[in-house]
Design a protein around this motif. Structure first.
Motif, PDB file in Angstrom:
ATOM      1  N   HIS A  26       0.815  -1.218   0.000  1.00 27.79           N
ATOM      2  CA  HIS A  26       0.000   0.000   0.000  1.00 27.79           C
ATOM      3  C   HIS A  26       0.849   1.269   0.000  1.00 27.79           C
ATOM      4  N   ARG A  27       1.903   1.301   0.784  1.00 27.92           N
ATOM      5  CA  ARG A  27       2.747   2.503   0.854  1.00 27.92           C
ATOM      6  C   ARG A  27       3.327   2.851  -0.514  1.00 27.92           C
ATOM      7  N   ILE A  28       3.834   1.848  -1.205  1.00 27.80           N
ATOM      8  CA  ILE A  28       4.412   2.066  -2.535  1.00 27.80           C
ATOM      9  C   ILE A  28       3.336   2.544  -3.508  1.00 27.80           C
ATOM     10  N   ALA A  29       2.142   1.973  -3.399  1.00 28.40           N
ATOM     11  CA  ALA A  29       1.043   2.355  -4.287  1.00 28.40           C
ATOM     12  C   ALA A  29       0.592   3.788  -4.031  1.00 28.40           C
ATOM     13  N   PHE A  30       0.534   4.176  -2.764  1.00 29.71           N
ATOM     14  CA  PHE A  30       0.202   5.574  -2.451  1.00 29.71           C
ATOM     15  C   PHE A  30       1.205   6.522  -3.103  1.00 29.71           C
ATOM     16  N   ASN A  31       2.490   6.232  -2.949  1.00 20.86           N
ATOM     17  CA  ASN A  31       3.518   7.120  -3.496  1.00 20.86           C
ATOM     18  C   ASN A  31       3.452   7.191  -5.015  1.00 20.86           C
ATOM     19  N   LEU A  39       2.021  15.370  -7.189  1.00 19.97           N
ATOM     20  CA  LEU A  39       2.188  15.808  -5.808  1.00 19.97           C
ATOM     21  C   LEU A  39       3.618  15.514  -5.357  1.00 19.97           C
ATOM     22  N   ASP A  40       4.166  16.354  -4.513  1.00 21.75           N
ATOM     23  CA  ASP A  40       5.529  16.127  -4.018  1.00 21.75           C
ATOM     24  C   ASP A  40       5.521  15.375  -2.684  1.00 21.75           C
ATOM     25  N   TRP A  41       4.414  14.690  -2.403  1.00 24.14           N
ATOM     26  CA  TRP A  41       4.327  13.925  -1.159  1.00 24.14           C
ATOM     27  C   TRP A  41       5.123  12.625  -1.269  1.00 24.14           C
ATOM     28  N   ASN A  42       5.740  12.237  -0.177  1.00 20.17           N
ATOM     29  CA  ASN A  42       6.406  10.930  -0.120  1.00 20.17           C
ATOM     30  C   ASN A  42       6.204  10.343   1.259  1.00 20.17           C
ATOM     31  N   TRP A  43       5.514   9.202   1.307  1.00 23.23           N
ATOM     32  CA  TRP A  43       5.278   8.533   2.583  1.00 23.23           C
ATOM     33  C   TRP A  43       6.373   7.507   2.798  1.00 23.23           C
ATOM     34  N   ASP A  44       7.389   7.888   3.586  1.00 21.46           N
ATOM     35  CA  ASP A  44       8.462   6.939   3.861  1.00 21.46           C
ATOM     36  C   ASP A  44       7.981   5.921   4.901  1.00 21.46           C
ATOM     37  N   ILE A  45       8.836   4.967   5.217  1.00 20.09           N
ATOM     38  CA  ILE A  45       8.431   3.851   6.076  1.00 20.09           C
ATOM     39  C   ILE A  45       7.974   4.324   7.449  1.00 20.09           C
ATOM     40  N   ASP A  46       8.725   5.250   8.056  1.00 21.75           N
ATOM     41  CA  ASP A  46       8.363   5.714   9.396  1.00 21.75           C
ATOM     42  C   ASP A  46       7.080   6.530   9.384  1.00 21.75           C
ATOM     43  N   LEU A  47       6.946   7.432   8.415  1.00 22.25           N
ATOM     44  CA  LEU A  47       5.738   8.251   8.324  1.00 22.25           C
ATOM     45  C   LEU A  47       4.516   7.372   8.092  1.00 22.25           C
ATOM     46  N   TYR A  48       4.653   6.384   7.226  1.00 18.34           N
ATOM     47  CA  TYR A  48       3.507   5.515   6.948  1.00 18.34           C
ATOM     48  C   TYR A  48       3.098   4.749   8.198  1.00 18.34           C
ATOM     49  N   GLY A  49       4.066   4.371   9.008  1.00 16.06           N
ATOM     50  CA  GLY A  49       3.741   3.711  10.268  1.00 16.06           C
ATOM     51  C   GLY A  49       2.865   4.585  11.149  1.00 16.06           C
ATOM     52  N   GLU A  50       3.149   5.886  11.171  1.00 13.65           N
ATOM     53  CA  GLU A  50       2.326   6.823  11.935  1.00 13.65           C
ATOM     54  C   GLU A  50       0.936   6.960  11.316  1.00 13.65           C
ATOM     55  N   LEU A  51       0.888   7.024  10.001  1.00 10.16           N
ATOM     56  CA  LEU A  51      -0.386   7.214   9.309  1.00 10.16           C
ATOM     57  C   LEU A  51      -1.298   6.000   9.447  1.00 10.16           C
ATOM     58  N   THR A  90      -5.382   2.482  -5.640  1.00  3.79           N
ATOM     59  CA  THR A  90      -5.891   1.116  -5.671  1.00  3.79           C
ATOM     60  C   THR A  90      -5.450   0.391  -6.938  1.00  3.79           C
ATOM     61  N   LYS A  91      -5.448   1.098  -8.075  1.00  2.29           N
ATOM     62  CA  LYS A  91      -5.006   0.484  -9.337  1.00  2.29           C
ATOM     63  C   LYS A  91      -3.537   0.083  -9.264  1.00  2.29           C
ATOM     64  N   TYR A  92      -2.713   0.935  -8.678  1.00  4.43           N
ATOM     65  CA  TYR A  92      -1.299   0.591  -8.522  1.00  4.43           C
ATOM     66  C   TYR A  92      -1.142  -0.627  -7.612  1.00  4.43           C
ATOM     67  N   PHE A  93      -1.933  -0.684  -6.543  1.00  2.23           N
ATOM     68  CA  PHE A  93      -1.851  -1.818  -5.626  1.00  2.23           C
ATOM     69  C   PHE A  93      -2.266  -3.108  -6.327  1.00  2.23           C
ATOM     70  N   GLU A  94      -3.328  -3.042  -7.122  1.00  3.21           N
ATOM     71  CA  GLU A  94      -3.784  -4.226  -7.857  1.00  3.21           C
ATOM     72  C   GLU A  94      -2.698  -4.718  -8.804  1.00  3.21           C
ATOM     73  N   SER A  95      -2.007  -3.784  -9.448  1.00  4.86           N
ATOM     74  CA  SER A  95      -0.915  -4.164 -10.361  1.00  4.86           C
ATOM     75  C   SER A  95       0.191  -4.883  -9.602  1.00  4.86           C
ATOM     76  N   GLN A  96       0.503  -4.404  -8.398  1.00  2.00           N
ATOM     77  CA  GLN A  96       1.501  -5.071  -7.567  1.00  2.00           C
ATOM     78  C   GLN A  96       1.073  -6.501  -7.234  1.00  2.00           C
ATOM     79  N   MET A  97      -0.188  -6.652  -6.881  1.00  3.78           N
ATOM     80  CA  MET A  97      -0.693  -7.966  -6.508  1.00  3.78           C
ATOM     81  C   MET A  97      -0.584  -8.954  -7.666  1.00  3.78           C
TER      82      MET A  97
END
Length: 256
Positions: A26-31, A39-51, A90-97
């Motif tokens: 999910h984190r990779i798909a969000f990014n 968007l210049d957002w990047n959810w790194d591992i630690d930030l995603y843990g908080e989210l 969600t589309k990116y996540f499905e592609s990963q799956m």
């Protein structure tokens, strides 16, 4: 002697419980979706843990905006924009799956097959989308596995997400079973609170992001479901006759 209830159904959470989908899924798909939306957002591992303290992808996006990008809250079409961003994710996540890059956690496939043989109903109670559930099941257990589950409660099917008990109430209602006839398997504190508020006995198998959370109230807390060749690590709660979770173990955990 009071007769022991026979286990009628097992209610599985998905993300972190069936598979470790969060950090490298999910984190990779969000990014990827953020990049698509410029968007210049990047959810790194630690930030995603908080989210992850916020359940639900759309809710997580809004929480991030409120705390890290508040100027964007002025969008006239904010709700629709968040929905569109989440659909892209969600589309990116499905592609990963589809690549099969995220396997089921230890013991999950074995336990599901054993429960089917014992004629125990299978259900899913999750805040993730139905699309994500189907993608994970198809990529790990095959397309036919979707029909193994008597009820799949996912996404926005109820208004309030975990830790509210709504999704578990909905699934129990669809199963036409009482909480005392079932057990929930979760990986997070939010999930535990949700299941317990629905009066379900709850087994926790911790995941990478949840290992330090508070699991008071769980019937047991384990590293995973275990395999005969690779036992689980017992963390707290009820003791087990074996070092892997099977039908017999789950039946012993439901309320008498």
């Amino acid at each position: 002697m009071k007769k022991q209830n026979k286990l009628q159904a097992v209610l599985f959470d998905v993300d972190g419980t069936l598979a470790d989908t969060e950090q490298d899924g999910h984190r990779i798909a969000f990014n990827a979706a953020f990049k698509q939306f410029n968007l210049d957002w990047n959810w790194d591992i630690d930030l995603y843990g908080e989210l992850l303290q916020i359940t639900g992808g759309k809710e997580r996006i809004r929480f991030y905006m409120e705390n890290y990008a508040p100027t964007m809250l002025n969008k006239n079409d904010l709700k629709d924009w968040i929905v569109s961003l989440h659909k892209a994710k969600t589309k990116y996540f499905e592609s990963q799956m589809e690549t099969g890059s995220i396997p089921l956690r230890p013991g999950v496939a074995r336990l599901i097959q054993e429960l089917r043989q014992e004629k125990v109903k299978l259900a899913i109670a999750t805040t993730t989308t139905m699309e994500n559930v189907i993608s994970l099941l198809k990529s790990t257990l095959g397309a036919e596995s979707i029909d193994w589950f008597d009820v799949i409660g996912a996404g926005d099917i109820v208004p309030l997400k975990k830790p509210a008990p709504d999704i578990y109430h909905w699934v129990l209602n669809q199963l036409n079973l009482s909480a005392q006839q079932c057990i929930a398997i979760e990986d997070s504190e939010n999930g535990l609170q949700s299941a317990r508020a629905a009066l379900l006995s709850t087994l926790i198998t911790v995941s990478g992001y949840t290992s330090l959370q508070n699991f008071d109230g769980a019937v047991a807390v384990l590293s995973d479901l275990g395999e005969p060749s690779k036992p689980f690590t017992h963390i707290q709660g009820a003791a087990f006759a074996k070092e892997w979770v099977d039908y017999e173990a789950l039946n012993s955990l439901i309320k008498k």
